[in-house]
Design a protein around this motif. Structure first.
Motif, PDB file in Angstrom:
ATOM      1  N   ALA A 428       0.836  -1.207   0.000  1.00 29.03           N
ATOM      2  CA  ALA A 428       0.000   0.000   0.000  1.00 29.03           C
ATOM      3  C   ALA A 428       0.865   1.249   0.000  1.00 29.03           C
ATOM      4  O   ALA A 428       0.609   2.206  -0.744  1.00 29.03           O
ATOM      5  CB  ALA A 428      -0.924  -0.005   1.220  1.00 29.03           C
ATOM      6  N   TRP A 429       1.901   1.240   0.830  1.00 29.18           N
ATOM      7  CA  TRP A 429       2.768   2.418   0.940  1.00 29.18           C
ATOM      8  C   TRP A 429       3.568   2.645  -0.326  1.00 29.18           C
ATOM      9  O   TRP A 429       3.735   3.772  -0.781  1.00 29.18           O
ATOM     10  CB  TRP A 429       3.692   2.249   2.138  1.00 29.18           C
ATOM     11  CG  TRP A 429       4.532   3.456   2.404  1.00 29.18           C
ATOM     12  CD1 TRP A 429       5.877   3.584   2.238  1.00 29.18           C
ATOM     13  CD2 TRP A 429       4.078   4.724   2.885  1.00 29.18           C
ATOM     14  NE1 TRP A 429       6.286   4.846   2.576  1.00 29.18           N
ATOM     15  CE2 TRP A 429       5.205   5.564   2.981  1.00 29.18           C
ATOM     16  CE3 TRP A 429       2.823   5.225   3.228  1.00 29.18           C
ATOM     17  CZ2 TRP A 429       5.107   6.889   3.407  1.00 29.18           C
ATOM     18  CZ3 TRP A 429       2.729   6.538   3.657  1.00 29.18           C
ATOM     19  CH2 TRP A 429       3.872   7.353   3.742  1.00 29.18           C
ATOM     20  N   ARG A 430       4.052   1.554  -0.905  1.00 29.47           N
ATOM     21  CA  ARG A 430       4.920   1.684  -2.077  1.00 29.47           C
ATOM     22  C   ARG A 430       4.149   2.108  -3.317  1.00 29.47           C
ATOM     23  O   ARG A 430       4.623   2.919  -4.121  1.00 29.47           O
ATOM     24  CB  ARG A 430       5.617   0.344  -2.330  1.00 29.47           C
ATOM     25  CG  ARG A 430       6.584   0.346  -3.520  1.00 29.47           C
ATOM     26  CD  ARG A 430       7.321  -0.978  -3.604  1.00 29.47           C
ATOM     27  NE  ARG A 430       8.132  -1.212  -2.414  1.00 29.47           N
ATOM     28  CZ  ARG A 430       8.584  -2.409  -2.035  1.00 29.47           C
ATOM     29  NH1 ARG A 430       8.285  -3.480  -2.761  1.00 29.47           N
ATOM     30  NH2 ARG A 430       9.321  -2.527  -0.948  1.00 29.47           N
ATOM     31  N   TYR A 431       2.940   1.565  -3.490  1.00 26.94           N
ATOM     32  CA  TYR A 431       2.222   1.803  -4.742  1.00 26.94           C
ATOM     33  C   TYR A 431       1.019   2.747  -4.599  1.00 26.94           C
ATOM     34  O   TYR A 431       0.572   3.325  -5.588  1.00 26.94           O
ATOM     35  CB  TYR A 431       1.750   0.472  -5.332  1.00 26.94           C
ATOM     36  CG  TYR A 431       2.893  -0.466  -5.641  1.00 26.94           C
ATOM     37  CD1 TYR A 431       3.747  -0.227  -6.709  1.00 26.94           C
ATOM     38  CD2 TYR A 431       3.129  -1.589  -4.844  1.00 26.94           C
ATOM     39  CE1 TYR A 431       4.806  -1.084  -6.983  1.00 26.94           C
ATOM     40  CE2 TYR A 431       4.185  -2.456  -5.110  1.00 26.94           C
ATOM     41  CZ  TYR A 431       5.023  -2.199  -6.175  1.00 26.94           C
ATOM     42  OH  TYR A 431       6.069  -3.039  -6.439  1.00 26.94           O
ATOM     43  N   GLY A 432       0.495   2.899  -3.392  1.00 30.79           N
ATOM     44  CA  GLY A 432      -0.649   3.770  -3.183  1.00 30.79           C
ATOM     45  C   GLY A 432      -0.347   4.897  -2.215  1.00 30.79           C
ATOM     46  O   GLY A 432      -1.253   5.430  -1.580  1.00 30.79           O
ATOM     47  N   GLY A 433       0.936   5.261  -2.125  1.00 29.03           N
ATOM     48  CA  GLY A 433       1.367   6.289  -1.195  1.00 29.03           C
ATOM     49  C   GLY A 433       1.106   7.696  -1.708  1.00 29.03           C
ATOM     50  O   GLY A 433       0.264   7.908  -2.590  1.00 29.03           O
ATOM     51  N   PRO A 434       1.838   8.684  -1.191  1.00 24.90           N
ATOM     52  CA  PRO A 434       1.594  10.076  -1.576  1.00 24.90           C
ATOM     53  C   PRO A 434       1.790  10.357  -3.065  1.00 24.90           C
ATOM     54  O   PRO A 434       1.155  11.247  -3.617  1.00 24.90           O
ATOM     55  CB  PRO A 434       2.610  10.860  -0.735  1.00 24.90           C
ATOM     56  CG  PRO A 434       2.944   9.959   0.402  1.00 24.90           C
ATOM     57  CD  PRO A 434       2.856   8.577  -0.135  1.00 24.90           C
ATOM     58  N   ILE A 435       2.687   9.600  -3.708  1.00 26.78           N
ATOM     59  CA  ILE A 435       2.974   9.814  -5.135  1.00 26.78           C
ATOM     60  C   ILE A 435       2.656   8.526  -5.899  1.00 26.78           C
ATOM     61  O   ILE A 435       3.168   7.460  -5.568  1.00 26.78           O
ATOM     62  CB  ILE A 435       4.447  10.205  -5.343  1.00 26.78           C
ATOM     63  CG1 ILE A 435       4.768  11.483  -4.567  1.00 26.78           C
ATOM     64  CG2 ILE A 435       4.744  10.391  -6.821  1.00 26.78           C
ATOM     65  CD1 ILE A 435       6.221  11.873  -4.599  1.00 26.78           C
ATOM     66  N   ARG A 436       1.830   8.632  -6.939  1.00 29.48           N
ATOM     67  CA  ARG A 436       1.412   7.453  -7.695  1.00 29.48           C
ATOM     68  C   ARG A 436       1.607   7.710  -9.190  1.00 29.48           C
ATOM     69  O   ARG A 436       1.603   8.844  -9.637  1.00 29.48           O
ATOM     70  CB  ARG A 436      -0.061   7.126  -7.406  1.00 29.48           C
ATOM     71  CG  ARG A 436      -0.349   6.998  -5.923  1.00 29.48           C
ATOM     72  CD  ARG A 436      -1.833   6.943  -5.588  1.00 29.48           C
ATOM     73  NE  ARG A 436      -2.041   7.299  -4.182  1.00 29.48           N
ATOM     74  CZ  ARG A 436      -3.219   7.417  -3.594  1.00 29.48           C
ATOM     75  NH1 ARG A 436      -4.320   7.205  -4.290  1.00 29.48           N
ATOM     76  NH2 ARG A 436      -3.302   7.758  -2.333  1.00 29.48           N
ATOM     77  N   GLU A 437       1.789   6.638  -9.953  1.00 32.65           N
ATOM     78  CA  GLU A 437       1.875   6.765 -11.413  1.00 32.65           C
ATOM     79  C   GLU A 437       1.531   5.421 -12.055  1.00 32.65           C
ATOM     80  O   GLU A 437       1.523   4.386 -11.392  1.00 32.65           O
ATOM     81  CB  GLU A 437       3.253   7.276 -11.843  1.00 32.65           C
ATOM     82  CG  GLU A 437       4.433   6.475 -11.390  1.00 32.65           C
ATOM     83  CD  GLU A 437       4.810   5.429 -12.401  1.00 32.65           C
ATOM     84  OE1 GLU A 437       4.473   5.610 -13.588  1.00 32.65           O
ATOM     85  OE2 GLU A 437       5.430   4.435 -12.007  1.00 32.65           O
TER      86      GLU A 437
END
Length: 532
Positions: A428-437
């Motif tokens: 969740a933190w790695r892929y849905g954290g403050p910055i997403r792409e």
């Protein structure tokens, strides 16, 4: 199976749930209040900083409305915001009547505190409300874990779950109020209570309700990141001597041109600061430094709260990083707390509408109180007009079989990978954290599919293991929704930042993301703002 009969069942015992229960009790109907842990405690409300953004002698209703809508960037439900603004002042009177001390501030009110107290304001808020529940006719049900809402013929007629001692429990009620909080703890770094896994979101989706705008997650810049300390927020007000450094000793406030007033920065630039600090934290450590604060300041909140810790905050800087703070999306309700399912009401962080794309600071507790009271009143009005609906023997047998089906999973070995929950949180933190792409979101969904297959193979050997599996299912469900919604929204707005689409795009994306559960799979569509 144990059978419980009540007129109104409130699921969740934070501020929204307790206010709903207290309001519903005024009707003279039977009210039951369920909490996963101790009633009132073990909730995000008890961990809050005690701020209520509400119109007062310094801050007008017009200003409250304007600032809330500005923060929401066009995605607020206007009628709900108007309700929040208009009903807010009445909430303060109600809280004071319940024994909660309130102090007027610049943009609302704070929970009053005795001089020198090092207790969190949330504790000071919840203690008198909890005492009010204990002294009332409200039936507390601590340790009750709700697994399903009972839905028959298009209306909610109760809930099914397991009591603390492990017995399955079927609760018959004329109305149900969801007040289960958000889902911040699905992330590796969060200031939320540790089991805030989106239980209410899961209950609503499985009951057939849509959820809205789940991709909008609010991050807070300064969450404790020291390895051996709990990940709690470093609350303002910050002393003027506080400093922020990178791993090389550089002054980040100066480098980022943020000025020297952290309290102003946290109000006006919270989201951009969270994104910036997240980017920095991927390359080097970030330190918060309180060593220059005069000794006398450590006798006052919030610094005296830090004195409880063994960490030498007065002697050396400590690691901080952004962390998840609040979920803006959730269950759709009207201005009175009614959902799209007859007999079901909702309030608090589980609800969508007030905050839009981002939450104005101090509106969370205000929302819990205002809509908790409204949901309690509306549910009691609905229940008063309903005849007692006894469960038939065939109905009971059907739910007994469902309980057996859950418990049958106890046959076999509960041997999931030890770090399955940790894997989900890190994902969740790695892929849905403050910055997403886009590419990382797709990668995250692929990894999530693999983890979900592992969860499906989990066979609990005890009731505790069954609860753990349901937690894993809720976390995975919420995470899939967030990643899918984030992938489809090709813009940046409010708390939501897509690195590959860094601008807000009103012509194409001034619309809500709508989540449904169909045959166990999350489906995502969009709805025009004008349709709300």
């Amino acid at each position: 199976m144990e059978n419980i009969h009540t007129d109104i069942l409130v699921i969740g015992s934070g501020l929204a749930g307790i206010m709903a229960a207290i309001e519903a009790e005024k009707s003279g109907l039977q009210v039951a209040l369920a909490g996963k842990f101790a009633i009132g405690m073990g909730t995000n409300s008890a961990m809050a900083n005690g701020a209520f953004t509400i119109a007062n002698s310094h801050f007008s209703r017009e200003e409250h409305l304007r600032t809330t809508l500005e923060a929401g960037r066009g995605l607020n439900h206007l009628r709900m915001v108007n309700t929040l603004v208009e009903k807010g002042p009445d909430l303060i009177t109600t809280l004071e009547n319940q024994g909660v001390p309130m102090v007027e501030g610049k943009m609302g009110f704070w929970v009053g505190r005795p001089e020198g107290s090092d207790q969190l304001p949330g504790i000071l808020l919840m203690k008198p409300l909890r005492e009010r529940v204990i002294q009332s006719s409200i039936k507390p049900l601590p340790g009750l874990v709700i697994f399903d809402l009972v839905v028959e013929e298009g209306e909610v007629r109760g809930a099914f779950g397991f009591l603390r001692e492990g017995r399955p429990c079927l609760i018959r009620s004329k109305a149900v109020i969801l007040a289960t909080g958000g889902a911040g703890a699905i992330y590796h770094r969060s200031d939320n209570q540790r089991t805030t896994f989106g239980d209410g979101f899961g209950l609503a989706l499985r009951a057939g309700l849509p959820l809205l705008d789940l991709e909008f997650i609010q991050f807070y810049p300064f969450v404790m990141a020291e390895p051996r300390l709990h990940t709690f927020i470093l609350y303002p007000p910050y002393p003027k001597e506080a400093r922020l450094f990178n791993g090389r000793g550089g002054d980040l406030l100066d480098q980022l041109h943020l000025g020297d007033d952290l309290n102003q920065v946290i109000i006006t630039q919270r989201d951009t600061l969270s994104v910036t600090l997240f980017q920095i934290s991927q390359k080097e450590d970030i330190y918060f430094d309180l060593t220059g604060v005069p000794e006398e300041r450590w006798n006052h909140y919030p610094l005296n709260f830090l004195r409880r810790s063994k960490y030498p905050f007065r002697e050396r800087p400590f690691l901080v990083a952004p962390g998840v703070h609040f979920c803006m999306g959730g269950v759709e309700i009207d201005e009175k707390g009614k959902t799209g399912l007859n007999g079901l009401y909702a309030a608090g962080e589980v609800v969508w509408g007030v905050h839009g794309a981002n939450r104005l600071g101090g509106n969370a507790l205000t929302e819990c109180g205002v809509f908790g009271m409204l949901a309690g009143h509306s549910a009691s009005e609905y229940a008063r007009g309903k005849e007692t609906n006894f469960f038939s023997e065939s109905f009971k047998r059907r739910w007994e079989r469902k309980a057996e089906a859950y418990l049958k999973k106890s046959r076999g070995a509960f041997d999931p990978p030890k770090n399955l929950l940790k894997e989900l949180k890190i994902l969740a933190w790695r892929y849905g954290g403050p910055i997403r792409e886009e590419s990382s979101l797709k990668e995250g969904l692929d990894h999530l599919e693999s983890i979900q297959r592992k969860i499906e193979r989990v066979s609990p050997t005890s009731l505790r293991d069954l609860f753990k599996k349901r937690d894993l299912e809720n976390v995975a469900l919420m995470l899939k929704a967030i990643l899918k919604g984030s992938l489809l929204r090709k813009e940046s707005r409010g708390s939501f930042f897509r690195q590959d689409f860094p601008s807000q795009n009103d012509p194409e994306w001034l619309k809500h993301t709508c989540y449904h559960l169909e045959k166990g799979e999350v489906r995502v569509t969009h709805r025009s703002v004008s349709d709300v």
